[in-house]
Design an enzyme around this catalytic site. Structure first.
Site, mmCIF file in Angstrom:
data_model
loop_
_atom_site.group_PDB
_atom_site.id
_atom_site.type_symbol
_atom_site.label_atom_id
_atom_site.label_comp_id
_atom_site.label_asym_id
_atom_site.label_seq_id
_atom_site.Cartn_x
_atom_site.Cartn_y
_atom_site.Cartn_z
ATOM 1 N N CYS A 6 16.052 0.985 -8.434
ATOM 2 C CA CYS A 6 17.314 0.518 -9.153
ATOM 3 C C CYS A 6 18.071 1.970 -9.302
ATOM 4 O O CYS A 6 17.660 3.093 -8.983
ATOM 5 C CB CYS A 6 16.872 0.604 -10.640
ATOM 6 S SG CYS A 6 15.881 -1.025 -10.931
ATOM 7 N N ASN A 52 16.196 2.597 -15.076
ATOM 8 C CA ASN A 52 15.560 2.585 -13.930
ATOM 9 C C ASN A 52 14.193 3.182 -14.279
ATOM 10 O O ASN A 52 14.023 4.515 -14.645
ATOM 11 C CB ASN A 52 16.318 3.622 -12.861
ATOM 12 C CG ASN A 52 15.479 3.949 -11.652
ATOM 13 O OD1 ASN A 52 15.561 5.053 -11.260
ATOM 14 N ND2 ASN A 52 14.417 3.085 -11.196
ATOM 15 N N GLY A 53 12.952 2.329 -13.764
ATOM 16 C CA GLY A 53 11.606 2.950 -14.118
ATOM 17 C C GLY A 53 10.917 1.463 -14.678
ATOM 18 O O GLY A 53 11.212 0.543 -14.397
ATOM 19 N N LYS A 61 15.036 1.873 -1.001
ATOM 20 C CA LYS A 61 14.677 3.413 -0.183
ATOM 21 C C LYS A 61 13.930 4.112 -1.064
ATOM 22 O O LYS A 61 12.939 4.949 -0.482
ATOM 23 C CB LYS A 61 16.216 3.926 0.221
ATOM 24 C CG LYS A 61 15.886 5.210 0.638
ATOM 25 C CD LYS A 61 16.969 5.267 2.038
ATOM 26 C CE LYS A 61 16.321 6.442 3.150
ATOM 27 N NZ LYS A 61 15.249 5.852 4.026
ATOM 28 N N HIS A 112 -11.605 -3.942 18.919
ATOM 29 C CA HIS A 112 -12.310 -4.236 18.089
ATOM 30 C C HIS A 112 -11.714 -5.148 17.101
ATOM 31 O O HIS A 112 -11.931 -5.324 15.652
ATOM 32 C CB HIS A 112 -12.931 -3.140 17.209
ATOM 33 C CG HIS A 112 -13.469 -2.070 17.946
ATOM 34 N ND1 HIS A 112 -15.026 -2.497 18.285
ATOM 35 C CD2 HIS A 112 -13.257 -0.792 18.642
ATOM 36 C CE1 HIS A 112 -15.273 -1.326 19.087
ATOM 37 N NE2 HIS A 112 -14.123 -0.463 19.184
ATOM 38 N N TRP A 141 16.334 -3.444 -8.395
ATOM 39 C CA TRP A 141 15.169 -3.909 -7.779
ATOM 40 C C TRP A 141 14.152 -4.308 -8.695
ATOM 41 O O TRP A 141 13.519 -3.817 -9.170
ATOM 42 C CB TRP A 141 14.738 -2.557 -7.063
ATOM 43 C CG TRP A 141 13.727 -3.093 -5.762
ATOM 44 C CD1 TRP A 141 13.907 -3.589 -4.656
ATOM 45 C CD2 TRP A 141 12.278 -3.076 -5.962
ATOM 46 N NE1 TRP A 141 12.470 -3.816 -4.037
ATOM 47 C CE2 TRP A 141 11.548 -3.205 -5.011
ATOM 48 C CE3 TRP A 141 11.199 -2.685 -7.154
ATOM 49 C CZ2 TRP A 141 10.275 -3.583 -4.508
ATOM 50 C CZ3 TRP A 141 9.904 -2.895 -6.945
ATOM 51 C CH2 TRP A 141 9.251 -3.232 -5.752
ATOM 52 N N GLU A 166 10.009 -3.938 8.776
ATOM 53 C CA GLU A 166 10.794 -3.762 7.578
ATOM 54 C C GLU A 166 12.207 -4.298 7.946
ATOM 55 O O GLU A 166 12.482 -5.074 6.860
ATOM 56 C CB GLU A 166 11.115 -1.902 7.749
ATOM 57 C CG GLU A 166 10.205 -1.363 6.837
ATOM 58 C CD GLU A 166 10.524 0.127 6.885
ATOM 59 O OE1 GLU A 166 10.343 0.884 5.666
ATOM 60 O OE2 GLU A 166 10.932 0.656 7.784
ATOM 61 N N GLU A 221 4.167 3.878 13.074
ATOM 62 C CA GLU A 221 5.723 3.775 12.462
ATOM 63 C C GLU A 221 6.495 2.974 13.426
ATOM 64 O O GLU A 221 7.372 2.272 12.675
ATOM 65 C CB GLU A 221 6.022 5.288 12.836
ATOM 66 C CG GLU A 221 7.663 5.542 12.451
ATOM 67 C CD GLU A 221 8.003 5.340 11.168
ATOM 68 O OE1 GLU A 221 7.180 4.980 10.246
ATOM 69 O OE2 GLU A 221 9.043 5.234 10.821
ATOM 70 N N ARG A 244 18.791 1.781 -3.405
ATOM 71 C CA ARG A 244 17.588 1.743 -4.438
ATOM 72 C C ARG A 244 17.315 0.418 -4.721
ATOM 73 O O ARG A 244 16.381 0.366 -5.343
ATOM 74 C CB ARG A 244 18.143 2.552 -5.466
ATOM 75 C CG ARG A 244 18.486 4.194 -5.024
ATOM 76 C CD ARG A 244 18.997 4.807 -6.816
ATOM 77 N NE ARG A 244 17.666 5.162 -7.238
ATOM 78 C CZ ARG A 244 16.829 6.172 -7.154
ATOM 79 N NH1 ARG A 244 17.096 6.989 -6.189
ATOM 80 N NH2 ARG A 244 16.088 6.150 -8.000
ATOM 81 N N LYS A 300 8.632 0.004 11.482
ATOM 82 C CA LYS A 300 9.995 -0.156 11.524
ATOM 83 C C LYS A 300 10.495 -1.730 11.830
ATOM 84 O O LYS A 300 11.446 -2.096 11.418
ATOM 85 C CB LYS A 300 10.710 0.787 12.729
ATOM 86 C CG LYS A 300 10.686 2.303 12.335
ATOM 87 C CD LYS A 300 11.847 2.826 11.598
ATOM 88 C CE LYS A 300 11.360 2.543 10.102
ATOM 89 N NZ LYS A 300 10.637 3.514 9.408
HETATM 90 C C1 G6P Z 1 9.962 3.361 0.819
HETATM 91 C C2 G6P Z 1 11.066 3.448 1.873
HETATM 92 C C3 G6P Z 1 10.339 4.085 3.007
HETATM 93 C C4 G6P Z 1 9.675 5.499 2.489
HETATM 94 C C5 G6P Z 1 8.597 5.368 1.500
HETATM 95 C C6 G6P Z 1 8.192 6.717 1.314
HETATM 96 O O1 G6P Z 1 9.081 2.349 1.168
HETATM 97 O O2 G6P Z 1 11.483 2.184 2.380
HETATM 98 O O3 G6P Z 1 11.481 4.340 3.904
HETATM 99 O O4 G6P Z 1 8.966 5.971 3.876
HETATM 100 O O5 G6P Z 1 9.307 4.535 0.553
HETATM 101 O O6 G6P Z 1 9.316 7.425 0.561
HETATM 102 P P1 G6P Z 1 9.962 8.791 0.330
HETATM 103 O O7 G6P Z 1 11.210 9.015 -0.084
HETATM 104 O O8 G6P Z 1 8.593 9.328 -0.592
HETATM 105 O O9 G6P Z 1 9.676 9.553 1.847
#
Ligand code: G6P
Length: 611
Positions: free
Chosen positions: A2, A99-100, A606, A507, A73, A491, A484, A27, A488
């Site tokens: 948010c 927000n929270g 994010k 396995h 969000w 996501e 990673e 956000r 990606k």
């Molecule tokens: C969310 C974002 C990711 C990020 C993760 C941790 O899931 O979409 O891209 O890696 O949070 O966020 P931070 O700001 O702690 O790296």
């Protein structure tokens, strides 16, 4: 999660709020709303993106010098018009954005319902404004006092703004656990979840601390603690450039951020690494060097992509500095009652510096006596402030939800830390140290080379855009890169993807391999080379499609793979900085081919400020 924005001053609040909300959409973007004071309180809310909200706001309402806005969000209550913020009090005179998460909202709501309050939404947030209203009704106190008393009853995390129809020259904001920045202009104030909505108006900001309330009234800012003690706010100077939060000619922030990596890594190394002088220094480590050299254990805590950077750190620190390392999901670590000793160093890795679980994990470790070292991108963020020391990655604002340049920035800082510690402990010879810092210094140029020719990645993306599954395999330093790469792709393209250590494939995942399964091998020439060739053969024997990331000029894997992407050679411990780049591009182009919104993928945010 948010995003919140508020404005009070001489200008029209509405355009400032809308622009700010668009900057904060990373956000959360499932619904949005604004409350403006023009005559009375006017509230507009809409499911969907901020652009959809714009169409629903009546022109006369926008003529207001005070307003608040929110991009959501969803946590409590599905995304719809009613659950969107702002929420208003029963009498329709007070509005709040939040927000929270209010953890005790259910009991507060029940109490308020017994007193006659009727709730419109399913959110936890609405309860706060009803509580403020109830306190105002029962005590002849000011709005500021009512907000303060309400916050004393709340359990949970919040960044809030409250406005009232009865006082058009006042905006009240408060925080605990969720970020809040106040921009100070000339007779005007901006409130936001981060500095991006503020930067074009003023460089002077105050980061509100937990349990602080800001009362902005008649052109003045007063900061108080939740116990009603006046505090002197520290005014920070923002150094962020406006261009850094715009797309700069790229179709998406994600692509811009991928292409920024040569620069962001140079910025990260600047002033810290001078290869020709064999100089490498991180100021944040200096003062804690004894702690680092005596540490029995380094514990890396993080979430998401940052956790993958932590896994790279495990290889780096064990290999180079010969220290025990644990890498923990912050969300598990904080609730596990872990054994933490005073000579443990907990390294928190976080792009945003606001991730709720990571923040809580370090608070817990701190209370048990550990030293906390923060590796963050956002300057002044909660995690950077809660740490004893730290090193910023200096990647500049990362806006695309899928993290790219922050990952390579984190790995760069973690590499520097391991090299410094290795040299100090004598586990790394001076010669080897020199070789490695020369190689690290070359990384930005080598990334540039990968970015200069993306034709092979684009072709692979086109070929496999309709795939239903992907497998990513790597060994050693490239195992975290496999994780990673898979993350990606998941996501932003919504294709199911799994990352695995290549040998572990036998396995389980090997059962999935058939002629439709693309398998991405991260296989640059290193100490695991021969072993990974065997793993490739195992996939080929089952007719899987092999896509390999190989070192330039390498022939064996090149010849046995269906598709290859070449990357420049580098030291084994630096390979993640190069091998992750084609995987970022692959996920980007697959997602684009599938028509996905890469900067705002569904369900994600994010900055995850709820646990
Ligand atoms: C969310 C974002 C990711 C990020 C993760 C941790 O899931 O979409 O891209 O890696 O949070 O966020 P931070 O700001 O702690 O790296």
């Amino acid at each position: 999660m948010c995003g919140i924005v508020g404005y009070i001053g001489k200008r029209e609040a509405y355009p400032i709020i809308i622009k700010g909300l668009k900057r904060l959409e990373y956000r959360g973007y499932d619904s949005a709303g604004v409350a403006l004071l023009n005559g009375g309180l006017k509230v507009f809310k809409k499911k969907g993106k901020v652009s959809e909200l714009e169409g629903s706001v009546s022109a006369d309402a926008t003529k207001s010098n005070l307003g608040i806005g929110h991009t959501r969000w969803a946590t409590h209550g599905e995304p719809n018009d009613i659950n969107a913020h702002p929420h208003v009090s029963q009498n329709g005179k007070l509005a709040i954005i939040h927000n929270g998460i209010i953890e005790n909202y259910q009991s507060l709501k029940t109490e308020l319902e017994q007193k006659g309050h009727k709730f419109k939404s399913q959110t936890d947030s609405e309860v706060v404004i009803h509580l403020v209203e109830e306190i105002l009704l029962n005590n002849s106190c000011s709005l500021e006092e009512a907000v303060r008393l309400a916050l004393n009853e709340i359990i949970g995390a919040y960044a809030i703004c409250v406005i009232s129809e009865d006082d058009k020259s006042q905006l009240i904001a408060a925080r605990k656990g969720s970020p809040l920045v106040i921009g100070i202009g000339d007779g005007e104030f901006f409130v936001a979840s981060d500095a991006t909505p503020i930067i074009e108006y003023t460089n002077n900001v105050v980061y509100l601390d937990d349990y602080e309330i800001a009362i902005i009234r008649d052109g003045e800012l007063i900061v108080k603690s939740i116990e009603d003690v006046i505090k002197t706010p520290f005014i920070h100077k923002l150094e962020m450039e406006l261009e850094s939060i715009e797309k700069g000619g790229f179709p998406h922030f994600m692509l811009k951020e991928i292409y920024e990596q040569p620069k962001s890594i140079r910025d990260c190394l600047r002033g810290r690494l001078i290869a020709t002088d064999s100089h490498l220094n991180l100021n944040g480590m200096l003062q804690f060097m004894n702690k680092f050299t005596n540490a029995e254990r380094l514990i890396f805590v993080a979430c998401g992509t940052s956790w993958h950077a932590g896994l790279v750190a495990e290889y780096l620190f064990e290999d180079i500095a010969r220290v025990n390392v644990e890498v923990e999901y912050a969300s598990e670590f904080r609730y596990r009652n872990p054994v933490i000793r005073e000579n443990d160093i907990v390294v928190a890795i976080s792009q945003s510096g606001e991730t709720a679980d990571t923040l809580a994990a370090i608070e817990m470790a701190k209370s048990k006596g550990a030293t906390i070292f923060g590796v963050c991108n956002v300057v002044g963020s909660s995690i950077s402030r809660a740490s004893h020391a730290g090193a910023y990655i200096h990647a500049g604002p990362e806006i695309g939800v899928a993290s790219t340049k922050a990952f390579t920035g984190q790995v760069t800082v973690l590499t520097m830390m391991a090299l410094i510690l290795g040299l100090k402990k004598g586990t790394l010879t001076e010669n080897r140290f020199r070789e490695l810092i020369f190689a690290l210094d070359q990384i930005p140029n080598k990334i540039q080379k990968i970015l200069d020719d993306t034709s092979s990645v684009k072709k692979i993306a086109e070929t496999f855009q309709f795939a239903k599954n992907f497998l990513y395999l790597g060994r050693g330093y490239n195992f975290p890169v496999a994780l990673e790469g898979a993350l990606k792709l998941k996501e932003i393209s919504y294709i199911h993807a799994e990352g695995y250590p290549a040998a572990e494939m036998k396995h389980g995942p090997i059962a999935l391999i058939d002629e439709d399964m693309p398998v991405v091998f991260i296989a640059p020439k290193d100490s695991t080379y021969e072993k990974i060739i065997s793993n490739i053969q195992e996939v080929k024997a089952r007719k899987g499609k092999v896509i390999a990331i190989v070192t330039e000029g390498e022939k064996d894997i090149f010849n046995m793979s269906d598709y290859v992407v070449e990357i420049p050679a580098t030291e084994e411990c630096l390979q993640p900085l190069l091998s992750s780049i084609p995987l970022q591009l692959l996920s980007y182009y697959v997602a684009i081919n599938r028509g996905c919104n890469v900067d705002q993928p569904r369900n994600l945010a994010k900055s995850v400020t709820v646990e």
